[in-house]
Each structure stands twice: as C-alpha cells, then as structure tokens.
Design an enzyme around this catalytic site. Structure first.
Site, short mmCIF file in Angstrom:
data_model
loop_
_atom_site.label_atom_id
_atom_site.label_comp_id
_atom_site.label_asym_id
_atom_site.label_seq_id
_atom_site.Cartn_x
_atom_site.Cartn_y
_atom_site.Cartn_z
N LYS A 74 19.32 67.49 3.92
CA LYS A 74 18.63 66.82 5.02
C LYS A 74 18.07 67.84 6.02
CE LYS A 74 21.10 65.13 8.64
NZ LYS A 74 20.72 65.56 10.00
N ASN A 75 18.92 68.76 6.45
CA ASN A 75 18.49 69.65 7.53
C ASN A 75 17.53 70.74 7.07
OD1 ASN A 75 19.87 68.11 9.32
ND2 ASN A 75 21.61 69.50 9.55
N ARG B 55 16.57 63.34 16.83
CA ARG B 55 16.25 64.48 17.69
C ARG B 55 15.42 65.54 16.95
NH1 ARG B 55 19.34 64.75 22.01
NH2 ARG B 55 18.87 66.95 22.17
N CYS C 253 23.00 62.48 23.44
CA CYS C 253 23.39 62.43 22.03
C CYS C 253 24.89 62.26 21.95
CB CYS C 253 22.96 63.73 21.36
SG CYS C 253 23.50 63.92 19.67
N ARG D 109 22.90 68.77 24.14
CA ARG D 109 21.83 69.22 23.24
C ARG D 109 20.45 69.39 23.91
NH1 ARG D 109 22.32 66.23 17.55
NH2 ARG D 109 21.34 68.14 16.83
N ASP E 158 29.08 70.86 11.40
CA ASP E 158 28.81 69.63 10.65
C ASP E 158 29.91 69.32 9.64
OD1 ASP E 158 26.50 69.25 12.06
OD2 ASP E 158 25.16 70.02 10.50
N ARG F 249 21.53 57.94 7.54
CA ARG F 249 20.61 58.97 8.03
C ARG F 249 20.78 60.25 7.23
NH1 ARG F 249 20.88 60.01 14.18
NH2 ARG F 249 19.42 61.52 13.34
N1 EPU Z 1 21.27 74.65 22.53
C1 EPU Z 1 20.86 74.92 23.81
N2 EPU Z 1 19.51 74.99 24.07
C2 EPU Z 1 18.58 74.81 23.10
C3 EPU Z 1 18.99 74.54 21.79
C4 EPU Z 1 20.35 74.47 21.52
O1 EPU Z 1 21.69 75.08 24.69
O2 EPU Z 1 17.38 74.88 23.41
C5 EPU Z 1 22.71 74.57 22.20
C6 EPU Z 1 23.14 73.20 21.71
O3 EPU Z 1 23.40 72.32 22.78
C7 EPU Z 1 24.37 73.54 20.91
C8 EPU Z 1 24.00 74.89 20.29
O4 EPU Z 1 22.96 75.40 21.08
O5 EPU Z 1 25.47 73.68 21.75
C9 EPU Z 1 23.55 74.85 18.85
O6 EPU Z 1 22.60 73.83 18.68
P1 EPU Z 1 21.40 73.93 17.65
O7 EPU Z 1 20.12 74.02 18.41
O8 EPU Z 1 21.67 74.97 16.63
O9 EPU Z 1 21.46 72.49 16.96
P2 EPU Z 1 20.22 71.70 16.41
O10 EPU Z 1 19.22 72.63 15.91
O11 EPU Z 1 19.82 70.65 17.40
C10 EPU Z 1 21.03 71.58 13.93
C11 EPU Z 1 21.36 70.51 12.95
C12 EPU Z 1 22.63 69.81 13.37
C13 EPU Z 1 23.75 70.86 13.42
C14 EPU Z 1 23.36 71.99 14.36
C15 EPU Z 1 24.36 73.12 14.39
C16 EPU Z 1 19.16 69.89 12.14
C17 EPU Z 1 18.09 68.88 12.05
N3 EPU Z 1 20.24 69.58 12.87
O12 EPU Z 1 20.87 70.93 15.19
O13 EPU Z 1 22.92 68.86 12.37
O14 EPU Z 1 24.94 70.26 13.87
O15 EPU Z 1 22.09 72.53 13.97
O16 EPU Z 1 24.55 73.65 13.13
O17 EPU Z 1 19.08 70.95 11.53
C18 EPU Z 1 23.88 66.89 11.48
O18 EPU Z 1 23.26 67.12 10.43
O19 EPU Z 1 24.78 66.01 11.56
C19 EPU Z 1 23.56 67.66 12.67
C20 EPU Z 1 23.89 67.27 13.90
#
Ligand code: EPU
Length: 418
Positions: free
Chosen positions: A22-23, A93, A117, A122, A305, A397
């Site tokens: 998915k990701n 998101r 969320c 996030r 995850d 999802r």
């Molecule tokens: N963060 C910030 N600022 C930003 C972006 C992130 O502070 O601008 C923080 C977040 O709040 C968090 C950390 O950085 O504490 C890491 O977040 P990240 O941005 O890596 O998460 P994401 O990109 O929103 C993806 C996956 C998530 C997975 C996370 C961590 C996708 C579509 N989603 O989310 O997947 O948990 O990376 O590995 O790739 C899931 O599949 O269930 C899921 C939530």
C-alpha cells in the site's frame, strides 16, 4: 457496518501470497502527475486507499484504469484541476503526496491540510519547508495549502526528522526542478527506494534512495514507465505474527525477506522459527513466545506499523515486554481494546509494559485505525472463544482480503453485517 467474528484457538498453516505494498502504491500513483506519458503499475493491491488516490487523481483530470485489478494504468496528459479537496484528504492523509508533483509539473497546487489523526498530530511542516527551499511560495488559505512556483530550483534540504511521505513528496518535486537537490536525513524505507526506481525508469536522475542522503539531478520532463510494486512488508509481518501467535506454520510467498529483517530479528528473539528463501519466509511458532522489548524506529529499525501487531503477540508471551513507540505520539489506541480481551498492559507516556498472560478471552472490541485492526485480529486468533471486531472499515484501507487469506490458512474468521 461490517464486523469480523473470530473464533480463536486454531493453528494456522499453509501458504499465503503477500500483496503489493500500500505505502508504495500510493506515491507511485501520485508520480503519474509528473508526466504526460502513461504509467503502468503491476502487483497493485486491491485496497480502499488505492481507490481513494485513484479518485483524487481522476478529480484532477488524470486517466486512471484498472483499480481493483493487479495492473493500474494512469495517464496525466493534462492536469485540469490541481486540487486535493478536503473530502478526499480527510479520508486519506497520503493525498498530500500530490503536492510536490503538482507544483513541479504545473507550477501550482491547492491541497487541503490533513486534519487530526488517530495515531498522533502528524503535521506536514517538513513537506512545506522543503518545497519552500525549492523556491515555492506557500500560503494557508481556508484550510488549504496553496503552493506556487514558476520552476522549482534544486536546493539542499536537511530534514530534522525522517519523514517517509515528506521524502517522497520532495523527491518527486525535485525530479523536475532545475539543478540538483540534496535531501539529507531522508527516510530510508523500501517504499522510498521503490519510488526512486519508478522515477528513474521515467527518466529522472535520483541517486542514493534507501540511504539518508538522496541526490536528485532535475530534468526538464519525464516519460512513461512500467513498474512492479514491491511486496507489502507490513502485511507480511502481520501474517508472520499470525503464524507465531497461533503456534502455526505458514509460508509467506512473494515477499522480500530483506525488507523484514527488523521484524524477523524480534520474532527470532521471541523464539519463533524463521526460514528465509529468495522471495519467501517460512514462520513456525514453537510454543509460547518469549517476551521481548521493542522500540519503533524509522527503517531499517522496527516499523511503527508493526508495533500494534507485535504487542498482540506479547500479550500472550512468557514474561514482561516493554514496547516503546518512538515514531508517533499517540499510537496506543489498541491497548484499551486488548485490555477487554484480558491483556495486562500499562502505559506510561510512549511506553507500554505488557505482562504476558497464558491466554486471552474473546470479547467485542472496536478497531481505531488500520494497524490497530490488524492487532485485534491477531489477538482474536489467539484468544479462547469469540472475538467480534467492529469498525473494520479501517482494515479494508490497507489489507487485501485479509479474512479470506486467513481462512485459507485455517482461521475461523468471518465478515458479517452488524
Ligand atoms: N512529521 C513531522 N513533520 C512532517 C512530517 C512528519 O513532524 O512534516 C513527524 C510525524 O508526526 C511522525 C514522524 O515525523 O512523528 C514520522 O512521520 P512520517 O512523515 O514518516 O509518516 P507519514 O509519511 O505520514 C508513512 C506511512 C505510515 C507510517 C509512517 C511511518 C504512508 C502513506 N504512510 O506516514 O503508514 O506509519 O510513514 O513509517 O507511507 C500505515 O500504513 O498504517 C501508516 C500509518
């Protein structure tokens, strides 16, 4: 609304095919915005999130075909409406992944700011900081991020923490920028690497994806490509724990053992036997698992995850386990539901102390997010008696036909209308 009814206590055995990730699929589909030429993505998972991003891309004028089949075809000959509306972003998101490609390809984007969320605040400040560093002007208007740039210009961008979709968004934007971009402290997840592979197949010049430093030499335009999506390491890990928690013997087919090393190491420490093949992993539960401590980290560390699923295993392990969630601020929503099954868990800040019990007892529980749903299924498979999980729409999802895959392995699980 559908519910899952699980009668626990059956050992799982047999083979299960791991679906496409998915990701990985979501950013790969967003990358279609970068080119006028067609993209073909194979090994696509059939998931609600994939349909949601398909709807979003169609809303912008992208031709999308084949969702619900293993091959998705996309073509963004023109982008009529560079906008991600609130209605779609609030359900997923990852919609924010269109921001970078839109600004890079057509010079403007209007993307709803994702709201709260279930797993933490996030924010997307790092995505926006990076785009500003590439020369975009960003403003917030009535809940929407509005970004503009005549042509993005390469820059050095240092993330103060690793962000997966932030890295992906900026990698896509930089692919069409003028000059060279260096992303430092970039996310190293296999999904980031998969996106770089696609971009390079489209004619981009991305080096170092999969390491903390990614160098992107911008090119004026990108072409089409055919790409096979990597297997879903979180789905694979979830099935590995399903085997372990039921004392079963399951072979995961079409997976990438090299993407599963942190999970495999923890399972082995817990006494689960693993045998990796080229693209398979055999998982054999040997009696009750031993308690192990887990701390979530960005890749190659133990994935956040997989935290909820590992906690399910620890609720019935021998001994006391300390689980620290270091990526998200509030990812313990499954704990209160596990307590309803008789688990012994105490939370202090971002740490959960799990005292393993000889057995759980089935009960009605409620899913709060995608991975929490998976955790409750695993606990239900191990529990004595019947567990009924409601709000399972989260599950659809991110897990392709999970109850059918589990049934094929011998689980007693069925989807019913509430
Ligand atoms: N963060 C910030 N600022 C930003 C972006 C992130 O502070 O601008 C923080 C977040 O709040 C968090 C950390 O950085 O504490 C890491 O977040 P990240 O941005 O890596 O998460 P994401 O990109 O929103 C993806 C996956 C998530 C997975 C996370 C961590 C996708 C579509 N989603 O989310 O997947 O948990 O990376 O590995 O790739 C899931 O599949 O269930 C899921 C939530």
């Amino acid at each position: 609304m559908d519910q899952l009814v699980i009668r626990g206590g059956r050992q799982l055995s047999g083979e299960v095919r791991v679906s496409g990730a998915k990701n990985a699929a979501l950013p790969l589909m967003a990358a279609a915005l970068l080119s006028e030429e067609p993209l073909e993505l194979d090994n696509a998972p059939r998931l609600v999130d994939v349909r949601t991003i398909g709807r979003l891309l169609r809303h912008m004028g992208v031709e999308v075909a084949g969702e619900g089949t293993p091959t998705i075809r996309l073509r963004a000959s023109t982008v009529r409406r560079p906008e991600a509306p609130y209605d779609l972003v609030k359900t997923m998101r990852a919609s924010v992944l269109v921001l970078g490609p839109l600004v890079a390809r057509i010079g403007r984007a209007r993307v709803s700011l994702p709201g709260g969320c279930a797993i933490g605040p996030r924010p997307i400040n790092l995505h926006l900081m990076g785009l500003e560093r590439l020369g975009a002007t960003i403003r917030l208007n009535q809940g929407y991020v509005e970004a503009e740039a005549a042509r993005l210009k390469g820059a050095r961008i240092a993330f103060d923490l690793q962000t997966v979709t932030g890295t992906e968004n900026l990698m896509m934007a930089a692919a069409l920028a003028e000059g060279t971009t260096i992303l430092e402290n970039a996310a190293c997840e296999p999904e980031v690497e998969d996106l770089a592979r696609l971009l390079n197949a489209m004619g981009a010049k991305v080096e170092g994806a999969g390491t903390p430093t990614i160098v992107i030499h911008g090119v004026p335009s990108l072409g089409g490509a055919v790409h096979r999506i990597i297997p879903d390491r979180i789905e694979a890990g979830t099935f590995a724990i399903a085997a372990a928690i039921t004392g079963g013997d399951v072979v995961l087919r079409e997976c990438r053992p090299d993407h599963l090393e942190a999970i495999a190491a923890k399972l082995e420490e817990a006494g689960v036997r693993l045998q990796a093949g080229q693209d398979s992993l055999r998982v054999t539960g040997a009696g009750r698992a031993r308690a192990v401590n887990v701390r979530t980290q960005p890749f190659p560390g133990f994935a956040t995850d997989m935290q909820a699923q590992m906690m399910a295993l620890m609720t019935v392990a021998d001994g006391r386990s300390v689980i620290t969630e270091a990526v998200f601020e509030n990812r313990f929503m499954h704990v209160n539901e596990l307590l309803r099954l008789g688990a012994d868990i105490t939370i202090a800040g971002n740490t959960a102390v799990v005292q393993g019990m000889p057995a759980l007892l089935g009960a009605p529980v409620m899913a709060t997010d995608l991975r929490a749903s998976a955790c409750l299924i695993l606990a239900g498979l191990a529990a004595q008696g019947t567990t009924v999980i409601s709000r399972i729409y989260h599950l659809d999802r991110g897990y392709e036909v999970i109850e059918r895959k589990l049934t094929a392995l011998g689980a007693d699980i069925e989807r019913v209308r509430a």
